[in-house]
Structure formats: C-alpha cells, structure tokens
Motif scaffolding. Sequence first.
Motif, PDB file in Angstrom:
ATOM      1  N   MET A   1       0.842  -1.195   0.000  1.00 35.29           N
ATOM      2  CA  MET A   1       0.000   0.000   0.000  1.00 35.29           C
ATOM      3  C   MET A   1       0.880   1.249   0.000  1.00 35.29           C
ATOM      4  O   MET A   1       1.810   1.364   0.781  1.00 35.29           O
ATOM      5  CB  MET A   1      -0.907  -0.014   1.240  1.00 35.29           C
ATOM      6  CG  MET A   1      -1.779   1.221   1.391  1.00 35.29           C
ATOM      7  SD  MET A   1      -2.663   1.254   2.985  1.00 35.29           S
ATOM      8  CE  MET A   1      -3.803  -0.102   2.755  1.00 35.29           C
ATOM      9  N   LYS A   2       0.563   2.183  -0.882  1.00 36.01           N
ATOM     10  CA  LYS A   2       1.292   3.441  -0.940  1.00 36.01           C
ATOM     11  C   LYS A   2       0.473   4.532  -0.255  1.00 36.01           C
ATOM     12  O   LYS A   2      -0.747   4.581  -0.386  1.00 36.01           O
ATOM     13  CB  LYS A   2       1.572   3.837  -2.396  1.00 36.01           C
ATOM     14  CG  LYS A   2       2.425   5.101  -2.521  1.00 36.01           C
ATOM     15  CD  LYS A   2       2.850   5.350  -3.962  1.00 36.01           C
ATOM     16  CE  LYS A   2       1.735   5.940  -4.782  1.00 36.01           C
ATOM     17  NZ  LYS A   2       2.189   6.417  -6.115  1.00 36.01           N
ATOM     18  N   VAL A   3       1.154   5.407   0.488  1.00 37.95           N
ATOM     19  CA  VAL A   3       0.526   6.576   1.101  1.00 37.95           C
ATOM     20  C   VAL A   3       1.201   7.805   0.507  1.00 37.95           C
ATOM     21  O   VAL A   3       2.432   7.904   0.505  1.00 37.95           O
ATOM     22  CB  VAL A   3       0.680   6.570   2.629  1.00 37.95           C
ATOM     23  CG1 VAL A   3      -0.096   7.730   3.236  1.00 37.95           C
ATOM     24  CG2 VAL A   3       0.213   5.247   3.228  1.00 37.95           C
ATOM     25  N   ALA A   4       0.414   8.728  -0.022  1.00 36.88           N
ATOM     26  CA  ALA A   4       0.977   9.887  -0.723  1.00 36.88           C
ATOM     27  C   ALA A   4       0.350  11.186  -0.244  1.00 36.88           C
ATOM     28  O   ALA A   4      -0.808  11.227   0.196  1.00 36.88           O
ATOM     29  CB  ALA A   4       0.774   9.740  -2.227  1.00 36.88           C
ATOM     30  N   LEU A   5       1.114  12.248  -0.349  1.00 33.66           N
ATOM     31  CA  LEU A   5       0.675  13.595   0.007  1.00 33.66           C
ATOM     32  C   LEU A   5       0.470  14.381  -1.275  1.00 33.66           C
ATOM     33  O   LEU A   5       1.395  14.541  -2.068  1.00 33.66           O
ATOM     34  CB  LEU A   5       1.739  14.254   0.893  1.00 33.66           C
ATOM     35  CG  LEU A   5       1.494  15.676   1.402  1.00 33.66           C
ATOM     36  CD1 LEU A   5       0.195  15.754   2.194  1.00 33.66           C
ATOM     37  CD2 LEU A   5       2.672  16.124   2.264  1.00 33.66           C
ATOM     38  N   ASP A   6      -0.748  14.859  -1.491  1.00 39.42           N
ATOM     39  CA  ASP A   6      -1.068  15.594  -2.711  1.00 39.42           C
ATOM     40  C   ASP A   6      -0.340  16.941  -2.732  1.00 39.42           C
ATOM     41  O   ASP A   6      -0.293  17.651  -1.732  1.00 39.42           O
ATOM     42  CB  ASP A   6      -2.580  15.811  -2.788  1.00 39.42           C
ATOM     43  CG  ASP A   6      -3.006  16.355  -4.134  1.00 39.42           C
ATOM     44  OD1 ASP A   6      -3.015  17.595  -4.282  1.00 39.42           O
ATOM     45  OD2 ASP A   6      -3.320  15.568  -5.032  1.00 39.42           O
ATOM     46  N   SER A   7       0.205  17.279  -3.894  1.00 35.82           N
ATOM     47  CA  SER A   7       1.006  18.502  -4.006  1.00 35.82           C
ATOM     48  C   SER A   7       0.185  19.780  -3.812  1.00 35.82           C
ATOM     49  O   SER A   7       0.740  20.837  -3.504  1.00 35.82           O
ATOM     50  CB  SER A   7       1.703  18.541  -5.372  1.00 35.82           C
ATOM     51  OG  SER A   7       0.758  18.464  -6.420  1.00 35.82           O
ATOM     52  N   THR A   8      -1.143  19.690  -3.968  1.00 33.18           N
ATOM     53  CA  THR A   8      -1.995  20.863  -3.753  1.00 33.18           C
ATOM     54  C   THR A   8      -1.824  21.420  -2.342  1.00 33.18           C
ATOM     55  O   THR A   8      -1.779  22.639  -2.135  1.00 33.18           O
ATOM     56  CB  THR A   8      -3.478  20.506  -3.982  1.00 33.18           C
ATOM     57  OG1 THR A   8      -3.640  20.010  -5.306  1.00 33.18           O
ATOM     58  CG2 THR A   8      -4.376  21.722  -3.794  1.00 33.18           C
ATOM     59  N   LEU A   9      -1.717  20.519  -1.360  1.00 30.46           N
ATOM     60  CA  LEU A   9      -1.525  20.956   0.023  1.00 30.46           C
ATOM     61  C   LEU A   9      -0.175  21.637   0.205  1.00 30.46           C
ATOM     62  O   LEU A   9      -0.060  22.645   0.905  1.00 30.46           O
ATOM     63  CB  LEU A   9      -1.642  19.762   0.965  1.00 30.46           C
ATOM     64  CG  LEU A   9      -3.057  19.197   1.159  1.00 30.46           C
ATOM     65  CD1 LEU A   9      -3.006  17.873   1.903  1.00 30.46           C
ATOM     66  CD2 LEU A   9      -3.916  20.197   1.915  1.00 30.46           C
ATOM     67  N   LEU A  10       0.848  21.089  -0.444  1.00 31.28           N
ATOM     68  CA  LEU A  10       2.189  21.667  -0.327  1.00 31.28           C
ATOM     69  C   LEU A  10       2.271  23.021  -1.027  1.00 31.28           C
ATOM     70  O   LEU A  10       3.028  23.895  -0.604  1.00 31.28           O
ATOM     71  CB  LEU A  10       3.218  20.704  -0.903  1.00 31.28           C
ATOM     72  CG  LEU A  10       3.404  19.393  -0.124  1.00 31.28           C
ATOM     73  CD1 LEU A  10       4.273  18.420  -0.911  1.00 31.28           C
ATOM     74  CD2 LEU A  10       3.998  19.660   1.249  1.00 31.28           C
ATOM     75  N   LEU A 124      -9.690  -0.624   4.499  1.00 34.83           N
ATOM     76  CA  LEU A 124      -9.169   0.271   3.465  1.00 34.83           C
ATOM     77  C   LEU A 124      -8.999  -0.500   2.164  1.00 34.83           C
ATOM     78  O   LEU A 124      -8.786  -1.712   2.160  1.00 34.83           O
ATOM     79  CB  LEU A 124      -7.828   0.857   3.896  1.00 34.83           C
ATOM     80  CG  LEU A 124      -7.842   1.758   5.130  1.00 34.83           C
ATOM     81  CD1 LEU A 124      -6.433   2.198   5.492  1.00 34.83           C
ATOM     82  CD2 LEU A 124      -8.738   2.971   4.897  1.00 34.83           C
ATOM     83  N   ASP A 125      -9.058   0.205   1.067  1.00 32.57           N
ATOM     84  CA  ASP A 125      -8.977  -0.423  -0.242  1.00 32.57           C
ATOM     85  C   ASP A 125      -8.029   0.379  -1.136  1.00 32.57           C
ATOM     86  O   ASP A 125      -8.314   1.518  -1.507  1.00 32.57           O
ATOM     87  CB  ASP A 125     -10.367  -0.490  -0.878  1.00 32.57           C
ATOM     88  CG  ASP A 125     -10.397  -1.307  -2.160  1.00 32.57           C
ATOM     89  OD1 ASP A 125      -9.345  -1.873  -2.533  1.00 32.57           O
ATOM     90  OD2 ASP A 125     -11.469  -1.374  -2.794  1.00 32.57           O
ATOM     91  N   GLY A 126      -6.868  -0.202  -1.464  1.00 33.52           N
ATOM     92  CA  GLY A 126      -5.938   0.437  -2.382  1.00 33.52           C
ATOM     93  C   GLY A 126      -5.041   1.462  -1.713  1.00 33.52           C
ATOM     94  O   GLY A 126      -4.892   1.501  -0.489  1.00 33.52           O
ATOM     95  N   ASP A 127      -4.431   2.303  -2.535  1.00 33.20           N
ATOM     96  CA  ASP A 127      -3.487   3.300  -2.047  1.00 33.20           C
ATOM     97  C   ASP A 127      -4.212   4.446  -1.321  1.00 33.20           C
ATOM     98  O   ASP A 127      -5.397   4.690  -1.533  1.00 33.20           O
ATOM     99  CB  ASP A 127      -2.670   3.860  -3.205  1.00 33.20           C
ATOM    100  CG  ASP A 127      -1.725   2.820  -3.807  1.00 33.20           C
ATOM    101  OD1 ASP A 127      -1.361   1.864  -3.089  1.00 33.20           O
ATOM    102  OD2 ASP A 127      -1.360   2.962  -4.987  1.00 33.20           O
ATOM    103  N   ILE A 128      -3.443   5.146  -0.493  1.00 36.37           N
ATOM    104  CA  ILE A 128      -3.975   6.223   0.348  1.00 36.37           C
ATOM    105  C   ILE A 128      -3.406   7.556  -0.121  1.00 36.37           C
ATOM    106  O   ILE A 128      -2.222   7.671  -0.426  1.00 36.37           O
ATOM    107  CB  ILE A 128      -3.590   6.001   1.823  1.00 36.37           C
ATOM    108  CG1 ILE A 128      -3.964   4.582   2.281  1.00 36.37           C
ATOM    109  CG2 ILE A 128      -4.211   7.060   2.712  1.00 36.37           C
ATOM    110  CD1 ILE A 128      -5.418   4.260   2.187  1.00 36.37           C
TER     111      ILE A 128
END
Length: 229
Positions: A1-10, A124-128
Amino acid sequence: MKVALDSTLLNKVPDFKIGIIHYTKIVVSESPQMIKGRTQLYQENLFLELQDKPVTERAGISEWRKLWKSLGADPNRYRHSAESLMRRIAKQNYITPFHSAVDLNNFFSLQYEMPVGIYDINNLDGDITVSLGNGETGYEGLNGRFNSLNNIIVTSDIKGAFGSPFVDSKRTAVTENTTEALHVFYLRPSLSPKESTELLAAAGKMFTQVHGSDFTTGLLSKDQQSLEI
C-alpha cells in the motif's frame, strides 16, 4: 500500500507534513487502568491550565486554526478534532474511556495539540492519498451525521475519503476486532522533520506497549511525498 501527500496541500502550505505509523498484530481491548488513570489526570491538569489560558491560545491549537484558514475553511464552523477535545475539557466534560486504541489516539491528540486519526487497514482499499476535499467530498462520520468536507484536509482510498482532522468516518473505525491499523498524525507544520520523526517514534512505542504489535513510521513532506507501508 502506498501513502501519498497531494502537491496541492504543499502548494498552499509548503511545510505541511503528515506522520504515518503502521501497526501489525495489535490487540485492541478495554484500556488498562494505567492508561485510564493517566488520561484522567492529564485532563484534570489541562482543565486547570485552561482556566488561565483559553483553548485558542494554546500553541498547537492556534497553529492549526491558522492552517485551517489558509486552506479556505472556517475554523469556527469546522473545529479540528484536537480543538474540539480540548474545548470539552475546558468545560470539565471529560473524555470517557472507549477502548485502548481510541483512548490513546485521543491522548496523543491532546498531548501534541494536533489532530490524530487511527484507521482499520482491513477496511481500506488500495493506495492512500492525503489531499484537500472539494464540494463533493464527504462521508458518514463518527459524529453520527453526514459531513461535507470542502476545503478540509482528507485522507482517502479508492472508495473515497475516510478520515480528516475534522471528524473520521464510520467505515474505517478501529474496533476491538482490529489487528492492523494506520495511525495518521496531522502534524503541526512548524515541527521540524527531526521533531516529527521523534514524535512518531515516541507515540508508536507507547501504543505498542499497550497493544503488543510491531510498528513502522514514515513522514510525508515536500522532501518525500509518498511512501510504501
């Protein structure tokens, strides 16, 4: 499972950070007396402190209110979970024990003055992805109603949003049947990477002392926007 931070927040908050702790083989149950006693004493001491210093003047609460505004949300209408907990304590409406995972989650939120969420990985289902909600984002929350999450930070999987610093969803709630969990710390941007990593290690150690389990930690930021768990 991958957890990612969306660049919009950054783009909106360059120092935005998310802390991740992944637990396996945990045993969730009624909180031991040590946790109940420590949490009650912490709340009583906090109540006394809040008589002289209002909730909104606490460093972490204030920082998160400013972050809320910078993302386009109204901090008076949508109070982040740490502020909501602290306001209850200011009225001497102390938080009662639920089960060991939720009780420690609430303790961490009060101690570190930041929103914290814990989620059952089996639901949970899939990447986060951690991103900013829009007008169509929402879910049935633990507060018993449907919550619209426009301009609110949300944590989502393939099925949609399931967590936020405002209120979490029923779908991914941790129960006494949970054996694998994802702990998400919506960190204060002012914390350095070193401070953030140390905080996660300390929280993970305390959590696993109560629940058994193994744990790993990770930090999402502008320097590392995704990780595998």
